[in-house]
Design an enzyme around this catalytic site. Structure first.
Site, PDB file in Angstrom:
ATOM      1  N   HIS A   1      47.346  38.554  31.985  1.00 55.31           N
ATOM      2  CA  HIS A   1      47.342  37.256  32.673  1.00 55.31           C
ATOM      3  C   HIS A   1      46.113  36.452  32.256  1.00 55.31           C
ATOM      4  O   HIS A   1      45.005  36.978  32.199  1.00 55.31           O
ATOM      5  CB  HIS A   1      47.324  37.485  34.183  1.00 55.31           C
ATOM      6  CG  HIS A   1      47.911  36.367  34.982  1.00 55.31           C
ATOM      7  ND1 HIS A   1      47.433  35.077  34.919  1.00 55.31           N
ATOM      8  CD2 HIS A   1      48.947  36.338  35.870  1.00 55.31           C
ATOM      9  CE1 HIS A   1      48.141  34.307  35.730  1.00 55.31           C
ATOM     10  NE2 HIS A   1      49.067  35.045  36.309  1.00 55.31           N
TER      11      HIS A   1
ATOM     12  N   GLY B   1      48.649  42.299  33.393  1.00 57.41           N
ATOM     13  CA  GLY B   1      50.021  41.911  33.689  1.00 57.41           C
ATOM     14  C   GLY B   1      50.979  42.133  32.540  1.00 57.41           C
ATOM     15  O   GLY B   1      52.197  42.255  32.746  1.00 57.41           O
TER      16      GLY B   1
ATOM     17  N   TYR C   1      46.700  43.776  43.489  1.00 59.51           N
ATOM     18  CA  TYR C   1      48.001  43.645  42.835  1.00 59.51           C
ATOM     19  C   TYR C   1      49.090  43.533  43.894  1.00 59.51           C
ATOM     20  O   TYR C   1      48.952  44.050  45.007  1.00 59.51           O
ATOM     21  CB  TYR C   1      48.263  44.835  41.912  1.00 59.51           C
ATOM     22  CG  TYR C   1      49.036  44.447  40.683  1.00 59.51           C
ATOM     23  CD1 TYR C   1      48.475  43.592  39.741  1.00 59.51           C
ATOM     24  CD2 TYR C   1      50.330  44.914  40.461  1.00 59.51           C
ATOM     25  CE1 TYR C   1      49.180  43.218  38.611  1.00 59.51           C
ATOM     26  CE2 TYR C   1      51.033  44.551  39.330  1.00 59.51           C
ATOM     27  CZ  TYR C   1      50.460  43.694  38.416  1.00 59.51           C
ATOM     28  OH  TYR C   1      51.169  43.313  37.291  1.00 59.51           O
TER      29      TYR C   1
END
Length: 272
Positions: free
Chosen positions: A77, A121, A151
């Protein structure tokens, strides 16, 4: 220009993904070399749109890969795009979350072809694919604890659905990468092949699956997705989990984790 060219070139000349069809197999290539294929919002939207277009055109098998020659499959990410501390960093409407759902719901096999390291991610994205084929350069790490980032429950279910719970805990608690051989032993990788054979082997398996009955495969995949995704959680338990996550993403530790990453230093977490 085909609609796939249009999707891949929404922000030409620096397209972040490549979209092509070879022998009836859809291939999506992460191409943001400068940012180590960080999972940016615009990249994720294009991946989702491409998957939707492939589905409309009844493309039976999709391969998700990085551009040739990259040592990092994806750095995960894009940290600079995370919401400011105090907001949920992984909400349902986040473009990465939308892409993960699109991969899991695609009416045919999606193969992750992995050369290089997979971070954060992007590891979730690889596990959301149906098959993982990798070479000896592959490694995998899930790193939210390096940032103080809680998360989400959906993402944790993706990991628990594929891996042993004690392994999931070790991966999340240490943020230490696992190398290709261990990843194959643990079940992250379906096929571990020499680098020179990676593309050929992946295409062979993709062609084999593309020759099978597509409606049967779509039905089987959807049944497996429903079985694995819809784990019952009592409302009060879910609310408690969300409260734990909220305390983490509103914490000073989360602010420190993001600041340390951007400043390229080690974070000093205080548990507050």
């Amino acid at each position: 220009m085909s609609k796939y060219d249009a999707i891949a070139n929404l922000h030409a000349p620096s397209a972040l993904i490549g979209v092509e069809i070879i022998d009836g197999i859809g291939i999506l290539t992460l191409k943001n070399r400068r940012k180590l294929n960080a999972l940016r919002r615009d990249m994720m939207r294009r991946l989702t749109e491409s998957l939707e277009s492939f589905a409309e055109d009844k493309i039976r098998v999709v391969i998700l890969r990085a551009e040739a020659g990259m040592d990092v499959w994806s750095s995960g990410h894009d940290i600079t795009e995370l919401p400011r501390p105090g907001q949920d960093p992984l909400p349902y409407a986040d473009p990465l979350e939308e892409t993960l759902r699109a991969i899991r719901a695609y009416p045919g096999p999606v193969i992750a072809m992995v050369h290089g390291s997979v971070w954060g991610g992007a590891f979730d994205m690889v596990l959301s694919c149906d098959i993982v084929i990798a070479d000896e350069s592959a490694s995998f790490a899930i790193t939210p604890v390096n940032l103080g980032l809680p998360y989400n429950t959906t993402g944790l279910l993706h990991f628990v659905g594929r891996l042993r719970e004690n392994l999931v805990k070790e991966l999340f608690f240490t943020a230490t990468p696992i190398e290709a051989k261990k990843a194959a032993e643990y079940g992250v990788i379906n096929h571990l092949v020499p680098s020179a054979q990676l593309e050929t082997h992946t295409m062979e398996i993709a062609r084999q699956m593309a020759s099978k009955a597509p409606l049967a495969m779509a039905a089987i995949k959807e049944q497996l997705r429903v079985i694995s995704d819809y784990q019952p959680i009592a409302a009060q338990v879910f609310e408690r989990l969300q409260d734990l996550r909220r305390k983490a993403y509103e914490s000073a530790d989360y602010r420190e984790g993001i600041a340390a990453f951007l400043e390229k230093r080690q974070p000093a977490f205080k548990g507050e």
